[in-house]
Each structure stands twice: as C-alpha cells, then as structure tokens.
Enzyme design. Sequence first.
Site, PDB file in Angstrom:
ATOM      1  N   ARG A 262     -96.479 -14.905 -51.998  1.00  0.00           N
ATOM      2  CA  ARG A 262     -95.177 -14.626 -52.595  1.00  0.00           C
ATOM      3  C   ARG A 262     -94.287 -15.850 -52.469  1.00  0.00           C
ATOM      4  O   ARG A 262     -94.267 -16.510 -51.422  1.00  0.00           O
ATOM      5  CB  ARG A 262     -94.502 -13.423 -51.918  1.00  0.00           C
ATOM      6  CG  ARG A 262     -95.239 -12.123 -52.176  1.00  0.00           C
ATOM      7  CD  ARG A 262     -94.536 -10.935 -51.574  1.00  0.00           C
ATOM      8  NE  ARG A 262     -95.355  -9.736 -51.709  1.00  0.00           N
ATOM      9  CZ  ARG A 262     -95.076  -8.567 -51.148  1.00  0.00           C
ATOM     10  NH1 ARG A 262     -93.974  -8.428 -50.424  1.00  0.00           N
ATOM     11  NH2 ARG A 262     -95.881  -7.518 -51.317  1.00  0.00           N
ATOM     12  N   ARG A 277     -91.499 -13.364 -42.876  1.00  0.00           N
ATOM     13  CA  ARG A 277     -91.403 -13.570 -44.324  1.00  0.00           C
ATOM     14  C   ARG A 277     -92.063 -14.898 -44.668  1.00  0.00           C
ATOM     15  O   ARG A 277     -91.448 -15.962 -44.532  1.00  0.00           O
ATOM     16  CB  ARG A 277     -89.935 -13.557 -44.750  1.00  0.00           C
ATOM     17  CG  ARG A 277     -89.714 -13.400 -46.250  1.00  0.00           C
ATOM     18  CD  ARG A 277     -88.231 -13.367 -46.555  1.00  0.00           C
ATOM     19  NE  ARG A 277     -87.564 -12.282 -45.886  1.00  0.00           N
ATOM     20  CZ  ARG A 277     -87.517 -11.018 -46.329  1.00  0.00           C
ATOM     21  NH1 ARG A 277     -88.100 -10.707 -47.473  1.00  0.00           N
ATOM     22  NH2 ARG A 277     -86.890 -10.076 -45.653  1.00  0.00           N
ATOM     23  N   GLU A 349     -89.345  -3.378 -41.497  1.00  0.00           N
ATOM     24  CA  GLU A 349     -90.340  -2.796 -42.405  1.00  0.00           C
ATOM     25  C   GLU A 349     -91.734  -3.355 -42.143  1.00  0.00           C
ATOM     26  O   GLU A 349     -91.927  -4.560 -42.008  1.00  0.00           O
ATOM     27  CB  GLU A 349     -89.950  -3.092 -43.851  1.00  0.00           C
ATOM     28  CG  GLU A 349     -90.946  -2.579 -44.877  1.00  0.00           C
ATOM     29  CD  GLU A 349     -90.783  -3.219 -46.238  1.00  0.00           C
ATOM     30  OE1 GLU A 349     -91.791  -3.255 -46.980  1.00  0.00           O
ATOM     31  OE2 GLU A 349     -89.688  -3.710 -46.547  1.00  0.00           O
ATOM     32  N   SER A 352     -94.479  -0.016 -47.097  1.00  0.00           N
ATOM     33  CA  SER A 352     -93.797   0.780 -48.115  1.00  0.00           C
ATOM     34  C   SER A 352     -94.859   1.581 -48.845  1.00  0.00           C
ATOM     35  O   SER A 352     -95.837   1.009 -49.328  1.00  0.00           O
ATOM     36  CB  SER A 352     -93.044  -0.101 -49.111  1.00  0.00           C
ATOM     37  OG  SER A 352     -91.854  -0.596 -48.565  1.00  0.00           O
ATOM     38  N   ARG A 391     -97.266  -8.656 -39.869  1.00  0.00           N
ATOM     39  CA  ARG A 391     -96.148  -7.994 -39.202  1.00  0.00           C
ATOM     40  C   ARG A 391     -96.623  -7.078 -38.079  1.00  0.00           C
ATOM     41  O   ARG A 391     -95.907  -6.883 -37.090  1.00  0.00           O
ATOM     42  CB  ARG A 391     -95.303  -7.220 -40.224  1.00  0.00           C
ATOM     43  CG  ARG A 391     -94.558  -8.131 -41.187  1.00  0.00           C
ATOM     44  CD  ARG A 391     -93.476  -7.411 -41.960  1.00  0.00           C
ATOM     45  NE  ARG A 391     -92.749  -8.340 -42.825  1.00  0.00           N
ATOM     46  CZ  ARG A 391     -91.609  -8.054 -43.447  1.00  0.00           C
ATOM     47  NH1 ARG A 391     -91.068  -6.855 -43.302  1.00  0.00           N
ATOM     48  NH2 ARG A 391     -91.011  -8.952 -44.205  1.00  0.00           N
TER      49      ARG A 391
END
Length: 426
Positions: A262, A277, A349, A352, A391
């Site tokens: 990303r 991130r 988070e 999701s 994560r």
Amino acid sequence: MFDVKWIRENPEAFDLGLQSRGLEAQSAAVLKLDDERRAHLAKLQDAQARRNAASKEIGKTKAQKDEEKAQALMQEVTDLKTLIQTGEDEERRLNEAIESLLAGLPNTPLGDVPAGQDENDNKLVRTVGEPPKFEFEPKQHFELGEALALMDFETAGKISGARFVVLKGAIARLERALGTFMLDLHTSEFGYTEVNPPLLVRDAAAYGTANLPKFAEDLFQTREGFWLIPTAEVSLTNLVRETILDEADLPKRFTAWTPCFRSEAGSAGRDVRGMIRQHQFAKVELVSVTTPDKALEEHERMTNCAEEILKRLGLAYRTMLLCTGDMGFASQKTYDIEVWLPGQDAYREISSCSVCGTFQARRMSARYRREEDRSVHHVVTLNGSGLAVGRTLVAILENYQQADGSIVIPEALRPYMGGRQVIEAA
C-alpha cells in the site's frame, strides 16, 4: 455496483444510504442518464426494425421490376446502417457515463449500521480479555525489537526508504510462525480453503473489488500495468469472477497468507515509527462467497474466526461496529477488531470484517443459480483479516514483554518456534 432497476424503484433509500455517508443524493442524476439511454435504445430498436423491413422490401420491389423504388430503399438501408452505427457509439457513451457515475459511489450501509462521521461514532460491540498490568513502563514494539537487534528500520531505510523494516532471527521466525498458525487454524478448524494467489493483478481484478478507479493512488503499479495487491482480498474475491456457481456449492471460503502493498497515500505523519503502517506487510486474508440470505450469518462467523486467533494468543481486544462515515468504500457493514497495545496504551485495529452485498459481485459478474427455480442471481461477497500478521507480531511483542526486554512466546506459537519459550538478546 448497483442495480439501476433497484435505484429506479427505491430512489429515496439509495439517496439516504449515500447521505448517511456524507455524500449528496445521486438517484436523480443516475435516473436521468438511464432515461436518456432507454430512450436512445428505443430509437435504435425502431431504426433496426425499419432497416430489416426495408431490406425485405428491396427483394420484393426488384421482383416487381420497380428499380426506382428499389434504389430508394437501398439508400434508406444505407442511411439506417450509418444511423445505427452512430447510435451504437452513443449507446456506449451513455453506458460508460452511467458506469462512471456509479463506480465513484460507495456501497449503501445496512439499516443497523450506526450513523456517524468518523471513528468517534463507532459502536462498541464487546470487549474480550483484560489488558496486562506491568510493574514497569511498557515499551513500544520498535523499542523492544531494536534493543534485541532483531528489528532493523535503519537498514530497511537504506534499501527501500521509510515504512519498511528488516526482521531477523527469532522475530522473523515469530512472524512466520504467526502466519502458519493462522492458516492452520482457518483451514483445519474453520473450513477455509488455502490459496496461494497472484500478487500482481490486472485493472479488471482491482476494479472488481472496488480498489479502482477511486483508490488508484493507494496502490502500487508496475511499468507493465499490473497492480500490486493491497490485500489478498483482491485475488481471492476474483476467483469467482465471470462465473455462475451452484447454490449447493456455497458458501465458498478462501484464505491466503500474502505480502500486501500500500502506498499509504494521505497518511503522512501517522505511525511513522514502527510496523503499524508500512508499504509492505503480511496478512492472512479471509474471503467468503455466499447467498444474500446467508450473508449476515456468514459475517458473524467470519468475525468470530478472526477473534479466535486473538483468544488463542491470549491478547485482549475489543470489537467495534463501524459507523457509516468510517466504513470502507465497498462495505455494507463492518466490524473492526482492535487489539490492546500496552506500549501505545490504546486499542489499535488488527482486523476489519466486512459484508459487501452484491456490490463487488456486480463488478465481477459473479453469480449463482438457485436450486429451487434455477434462476440466476448475484452472489454476496465478504472479506476480513484473519489477521494482519505484522500487527499481531506487534501485539505479541508489547503484551508479552518482560522487564529485561525479553519476550515470552505465547504457548500456541511454541510448536511453531521449535519449542522456544522466550526471545531474548543474544
């Protein structure tokens, strides 16, 4: 994306769904274009019918030796052919205009999704486990990893730049252990089929999952035009593109452990340090394909599968129902699972899980045939992280740290670590 017929029959519901996401009503614009297209198609059909009739008349006229009328009919057929060709170009333009408008609109939320603008309006569903208490000030994961000389951001920066990391030794193995552990659980206990999918995809695949055209800046693209997957959702969901499945074969459940890429466009200044991130990270993805009547049940099931990973690892977490303003573009309803990070003194988070309705299926032409009447309908797609491996690694380092900087390995992972119980400095 959307069924224009449904929008025509439910314009208020369509507009309310968009407005709940903070967008302007669009039913009038969509239906105006559709009205133009329908009127234009009617003219084309009339022209085609007249062309067919005139073509038949030419033979009869010639048989009657009325050459003048035959020539007039032939000219009419020629003119109609030109008119139809021009009309087909206009039809394509109108189709593209409708598709372009709809492609930029997000999915409409389900009725039980709370209205809101951002993460502050999300709804707590449940909290599981107690955050650990330390007799010392807990450190963040990058402090722990660097102190162990097993996490190297400086060298990664020399090789690739910011938002990359080099993992070494026991921490590199711990990340591998996590990915394998997650895959083993999802395949052996939860019925997912393991897939090793392509990491490079075409425009159509990225469009199918709604990553294109709106989110092109969030992706990396090769010189040859391929897109690097931002998540295995893209590859796994497209496994059913342009197919008609039998209802008896549903649900389909796929899982994959892949690198993800990303650009993190728009995240400047956020989570600059550490592994939260990054441009490249590992994730175990879950994708389900099912029928509309089973979608919500499958959504709860998928979320429970992701949560079970955290339970087996002994990590405290909470599950949030996202509000309309915080949901992903393709989602109708999303649960975020947030793991406790002692170093940040916050929940972050880690997964999701979203149900997308027929939104992606329409883009991919993914359908199923009902058993009762053999009619064909679009499937429903769902996706979720089960879990973000990097994560989860962060969570283990921070939750299982000891005063001397060593890391206790959770019992569930010890078989994958050759029986090792602690990671400590050499």
